[in-house]
Write a protein that holds these residues in place. Structure first.
Motif, mmCIF file in Angstrom:
data_model
loop_
_atom_site.group_PDB
_atom_site.id
_atom_site.type_symbol
_atom_site.label_atom_id
_atom_site.label_comp_id
_atom_site.label_asym_id
_atom_site.label_seq_id
_atom_site.Cartn_x
_atom_site.Cartn_y
_atom_site.Cartn_z
ATOM 1 N N CYS A 240 7.602 75.545 -18.615
ATOM 2 C CA CYS A 240 8.980 75.018 -18.612
ATOM 3 C C CYS A 240 9.815 75.599 -17.472
ATOM 4 O O CYS A 240 9.612 76.732 -17.022
ATOM 5 C CB CYS A 240 9.664 75.242 -19.959
ATOM 6 N N GLY A 241 10.763 74.802 -17.025
ATOM 7 C CA GLY A 241 11.607 75.171 -15.896
ATOM 8 C C GLY A 241 12.461 76.398 -16.160
ATOM 9 O O GLY A 241 12.754 77.180 -15.244
ATOM 10 N N ALA A 242 12.871 76.572 -17.406
ATOM 11 C CA ALA A 242 13.789 77.677 -17.730
ATOM 12 C C ALA A 242 13.222 79.028 -17.302
ATOM 13 O O ALA A 242 13.946 79.891 -16.798
ATOM 14 C CB ALA A 242 14.067 77.680 -19.233
ATOM 15 N N LEU A 243 11.923 79.212 -17.496
ATOM 16 C CA LEU A 243 11.314 80.516 -17.193
ATOM 17 C C LEU A 243 11.530 80.907 -15.739
ATOM 18 O O LEU A 243 11.659 82.084 -15.409
ATOM 19 C CB LEU A 243 9.809 80.480 -17.493
ATOM 20 N N HIS A 244 11.586 79.908 -14.886
ATOM 21 C CA HIS A 244 11.676 80.195 -13.446
ATOM 22 C C HIS A 244 13.079 80.538 -12.986
ATOM 23 O O HIS A 244 13.294 80.834 -11.815
ATOM 24 C CB HIS A 244 11.062 79.041 -12.651
ATOM 25 N N LEU A 245 14.009 80.527 -13.923
ATOM 26 C CA LEU A 245 15.385 80.911 -13.566
ATOM 27 C C LEU A 245 15.566 82.425 -13.566
ATOM 28 O O LEU A 245 16.606 82.919 -13.148
ATOM 29 C CB LEU A 245 16.374 80.266 -14.537
ATOM 30 N N VAL A 246 14.568 83.147 -14.092
ATOM 31 C CA VAL A 246 14.672 84.613 -14.125
ATOM 32 C C VAL A 246 13.447 85.221 -13.437
ATOM 33 O O VAL A 246 12.403 84.572 -13.325
ATOM 34 C CB VAL A 246 14.783 85.150 -15.580
ATOM 35 N N PRO A 247 13.562 86.478 -13.000
ATOM 36 C CA PRO A 247 12.412 87.126 -12.362
ATOM 37 C C PRO A 247 11.214 87.212 -13.321
ATOM 38 O O PRO A 247 11.383 87.277 -14.546
ATOM 39 C CB PRO A 247 12.928 88.533 -12.039
ATOM 40 N N ALA A 248 10.023 87.237 -12.742
ATOM 41 C CA ALA A 248 8.786 87.213 -13.538
ATOM 42 C C ALA A 248 8.762 88.331 -14.590
ATOM 43 O O ALA A 248 8.245 88.146 -15.696
ATOM 44 C CB ALA A 248 7.580 87.311 -12.615
ATOM 45 N N ALA A 249 9.335 89.476 -14.257
ATOM 46 C CA ALA A 249 9.289 90.611 -15.187
ATOM 47 C C ALA A 249 10.059 90.319 -16.478
ATOM 48 O O ALA A 249 9.855 90.998 -17.495
ATOM 49 C CB ALA A 249 9.868 91.853 -14.510
ATOM 50 N N LEU A 250 10.935 89.319 -16.452
ATOM 51 C CA LEU A 250 11.741 89.001 -17.638
ATOM 52 C C LEU A 250 11.180 87.816 -18.424
ATOM 53 O O LEU A 250 11.783 87.372 -19.398
ATOM 54 C CB LEU A 250 13.188 88.698 -17.228
#
Ligand code: GRF
Length: 218
Positions: free
Chosen positions: A47-57
């Motif tokens: 999902c697109g939402a995940l890419h709104l934050v850095p991978a570590a989050l």
């Protein structure tokens, strides 16, 4: 060592494009929401939402890879607990949370729903509002309880239904209001102003017998 108090931590649960998450992130960036993101959790790894934050989050997993709903929610709940959030915000999280998960975090889980609850719980709310001939529609933020979309409603924003409206046009206008409504309610939450008591919402010590109706300039 800094003498600043640690910021309240938000876990955000998403399954979709994450426009509500983007609004929350924008409010944090603008300094109008005094919080930090503890993590973004998803049942849809693509999902697109995940890419709104850095991978570590980011945390995600496919429900299909788990024995059952309880197993998935236990695992996601453990990941959320490890991130030490003060509040958990469902923002377009499209999977029903099981009772054990809700009880584990009870009173700290919020959801945004695209209707004026208690009208139109569940899916497809914009089409259903039009079919019902509603003159007003909108969005609600509520506490999450095991029963779907049935927890105490904290605040709502109303959108008048216009002539010739389609589910898409209505969704568009409702979502624009959601992006104002959710950060506002989260502001109350992280400031310690919001509580759930005896299955009702309490704001600034006052029981909300009816949800707060918020209005935003265009
Ligand atoms: C929003 O309309 C929300 O009310 C509903 O799902 C949609 C999520 O959109 N629960 P987005 O992923 O935040 O863009």
């Amino acid at each position: 060592m800094s003498d600043r108090a640690p910021l309240p931590r938000l876990a955000v649960l998403c399954s979709g494009r994450g426009s509500n998450l983007a609004a929350i992130l924008a409010a944090i960036d603008a300094g109008t929401l005094d919080a930090e993101i503890a993590g973004v959790f998803s049942d849809k790894p693509e999902c697109g939402a995940l890419h709104l934050v850095p991978a570590a989050l980011r945390w995600s997993a496919k429900p299909h890879d788990f024995a059952d709903r309880g197993d998935f929610d236990q695992t996601m709940g453990d990941a959320i607990a490890a991130a030490r959030p003060d509040w958990i915000a469902c923002a377009g999280y499209m999977r029903i949370l099981d009772t054990a998960f809700v009880e584990r975090f009870r009173g700290r889980v919020l959801n945004i729903h695209p209707s004026l609850l208690p009208r139109h719980r569940g899916l497809d709310t914009h089409r259903r509002a039009l079919e019902a001939g509603d003159h007003e529609h909108g969005a609600s933020v509520h506490f999450v309880i095991p029963e779907l979309d049935a927890g105490a409603v904290i605040a709502q924003v109303m959108v008048p239904v216009q002539p010739g409206e389609t589910p898409e046009s209505l969704a568009h206008r409702v979502q624009a209001r959601e992006h104002r409504l959710y950060p506002e309610v989260l502001r109350w939450a992280v400031a310690g102003r919001l509580h759930e008591r005896d299955a009702t919402a309490v704001l600034d010590g006052h029981t909300l017998f009816t949800p707060r109706r918020l209005e935003f300039a265009e």
